[in-house]
Design a protein around this motif. Structure first.
Motif, mmCIF file in Angstrom:
data_model
loop_
_atom_site.group_PDB
_atom_site.id
_atom_site.type_symbol
_atom_site.label_atom_id
_atom_site.label_comp_id
_atom_site.label_asym_id
_atom_site.label_seq_id
_atom_site.Cartn_x
_atom_site.Cartn_y
_atom_site.Cartn_z
ATOM 1 N N SER A 179 2.225 0.004 40.089
ATOM 2 C CA SER A 179 1.348 1.181 40.144
ATOM 3 C C SER A 179 0.705 1.475 38.778
ATOM 4 O O SER A 179 -0.181 2.312 38.672
ATOM 5 N N HIS A 180 1.141 0.770 37.733
ATOM 6 C CA HIS A 180 0.636 1.022 36.382
ATOM 7 C C HIS A 180 -0.418 0.010 35.919
ATOM 8 O O HIS A 180 -0.715 -0.071 34.727
ATOM 9 N N VAL A 181 -0.997 -0.732 36.857
ATOM 10 C CA VAL A 181 -1.954 -1.787 36.494
ATOM 11 C C VAL A 181 -3.082 -1.250 35.621
ATOM 12 O O VAL A 181 -3.375 -1.809 34.556
ATOM 13 N N GLU A 182 -3.714 -0.177 36.046
ATOM 14 C CA GLU A 182 -4.862 0.346 35.282
ATOM 15 C C GLU A 182 -4.435 0.868 33.915
ATOM 16 O O GLU A 182 -5.150 0.690 32.927
ATOM 17 N N ASP A 183 -3.264 1.494 33.843
ATOM 18 C CA ASP A 183 -2.760 1.981 32.553
ATOM 19 C C ASP A 183 -2.507 0.817 31.595
ATOM 20 O O ASP A 183 -2.873 0.874 30.421
ATOM 21 N N ILE A 184 -1.873 -0.246 32.088
ATOM 22 C CA ILE A 184 -1.572 -1.411 31.254
ATOM 23 C C ILE A 184 -2.873 -2.080 30.791
ATOM 24 O O ILE A 184 -3.000 -2.477 29.630
ATOM 25 N N LEU A 185 -3.838 -2.170 31.675
ATOM 26 C CA LEU A 185 -5.142 -2.739 31.304
ATOM 27 C C LEU A 185 -5.776 -1.919 30.178
ATOM 28 O O LEU A 185 -6.282 -2.467 29.190
ATOM 29 N N LYS A 186 -5.692 -0.601 30.305
ATOM 30 C CA LYS A 186 -6.269 0.313 29.305
ATOM 31 C C LYS A 186 -5.532 0.193 27.953
ATOM 32 O O LYS A 186 -6.162 0.123 26.908
ATOM 33 N N ILE A 187 -4.211 0.137 27.991
ATOM 34 C CA ILE A 187 -3.409 0.081 26.762
ATOM 35 C C ILE A 187 -3.545 -1.276 26.080
ATOM 36 O O ILE A 187 -3.898 -1.368 24.907
ATOM 37 N N ARG A 188 -3.282 -2.339 26.841
ATOM 38 C CA ARG A 188 -3.257 -3.681 26.248
ATOM 39 C C ARG A 188 -4.653 -4.253 26.012
ATOM 40 O O ARG A 188 -4.794 -5.221 25.274
ATOM 41 N N GLY A 189 -5.662 -3.647 26.628
ATOM 42 C CA GLY A 189 -7.034 -4.108 26.434
ATOM 43 C C GLY A 189 -7.782 -3.308 25.384
ATOM 44 O O GLY A 189 -8.939 -3.592 25.075
ATOM 45 N N ASN A 190 -7.136 -2.309 24.798
ATOM 46 C CA ASN A 190 -7.800 -1.432 23.830
ATOM 47 C C ASN A 190 -8.023 -2.158 22.499
ATOM 48 O O ASN A 190 -7.083 -2.662 21.897
ATOM 49 N N PRO A 191 -9.275 -2.189 22.018
ATOM 50 C CA PRO A 191 -9.567 -2.922 20.771
ATOM 51 C C PRO A 191 -8.863 -2.349 19.536
ATOM 52 O O PRO A 191 -8.485 -3.100 18.642
ATOM 53 N N ILE A 192 -8.644 -1.047 19.497
ATOM 54 C CA ILE A 192 -7.960 -0.448 18.341
ATOM 55 C C ILE A 192 -6.475 -0.828 18.373
ATOM 56 O O ILE A 192 -5.899 -1.215 17.356
ATOM 57 N N THR A 193 -5.869 -0.753 19.552
ATOM 58 C CA THR A 193 -4.472 -1.150 19.712
ATOM 59 C C THR A 193 -4.302 -2.629 19.347
ATOM 60 O O THR A 193 -3.341 -3.012 18.687
ATOM 61 N N ASN A 194 -5.253 -3.440 19.758
ATOM 62 C CA ASN A 194 -5.153 -4.884 19.547
ATOM 63 C C ASN A 194 -5.506 -5.337 18.129
ATOM 64 O O ASN A 194 -5.297 -6.505 17.792
ATOM 65 N N LYS A 195 -6.002 -4.433 17.319
ATOM 66 C CA LYS A 195 -6.379 -4.770 15.951
ATOM 67 C C LYS A 195 -5.196 -5.357 15.170
ATOM 68 O O LYS A 195 -5.375 -6.201 14.306
ATOM 69 N N PHE A 196 -3.993 -4.922 15.493
ATOM 70 C CA PHE A 196 -2.814 -5.334 14.741
ATOM 71 C C PHE A 196 -1.877 -6.255 15.526
ATOM 72 O O PHE A 196 -0.755 -6.492 15.110
#
Length: 169
Positions: free
Chosen positions: A16-33
């Motif tokens: 049920s968290h597919v969209e949340d995970i996509l948003k978190i793990r796909g975020n360019p700021i989060t992925n910067k590091f």
């Protein structure tokens, strides 16, 4: 293994968290590091969730989604994994959507996960790897009494530094 803190619920991540995970793990700021292939579609996010579920069931990792107590959506994740064979040492990893940075959320989640790691899983040492340039992560780890391991390196990731926290005995 669900954990509640003053403001947060750390809970199992499921389909049920597919969209949340996509948003978190796909975020360019989060992925910067972070060195990883980010999910581009709901299918990619679902694949990640199923991998996490499998690794959780086989006790390779303990993985939580972070949400406010009164909200169903995940705003971040935190995990313990990469356990040594004797299960005395593990690694913590975490990520949080940028809108929730600087609010004490990850500090609250990390404190609960460290407690679980040391007192429920009986780990003796928890490691954390972060990029040298990730000031927020370094500050968070130092606040929780992690110590920079000067001589230790993260194989294949020269931009990373290693922090360690040993269980108080």
């Amino acid at each position: 293994m669900k954990i509640e803190t003053q403001r947060l619920v750390l809970k199992e991540i499921n389909e049920s968290h597919v969209e949340d995970i996509l948003k978190i793990r796909g975020n360019p700021i989060t992925n910067k590091f972070v060195e990883r292939v980010s999910p581009k579609t709901n299918y990619d996010a679902l694949e990640f969730i199923l991998t996490i579920k499998r690794k959780t069931e086989s006790k390779e990792t303990v993985y939580w989604g972070i949400s406010y107590k009164d909200e169903p959506n995940l705003i971040g994740t935190i995990c313990l994994g990469k356990f040594t064979e004797d299960r005395k040492e593990g690694e913590v990893g975490y990520e949080l959507l940028p809108d929730y940075h600087r609010k004490g959320i990850m500090s609250e989640a990390l404190a609960a996960v460290l407690d679980c790691g040391f007192n429920t899983l009986n780990l003796q040492e928890i490691l954390a790897f972060t990029k040298k340039s990730n000031e927020n992560s370094k500050g968070l780890l130092l606040k929780h009494h992690f110590v920079l391991q000067e001589g230790r390196i993260d194989e294949g990731f020269p931009e990373n530094i290693v922090f360690s926290l040993k269980k108080n005995v």
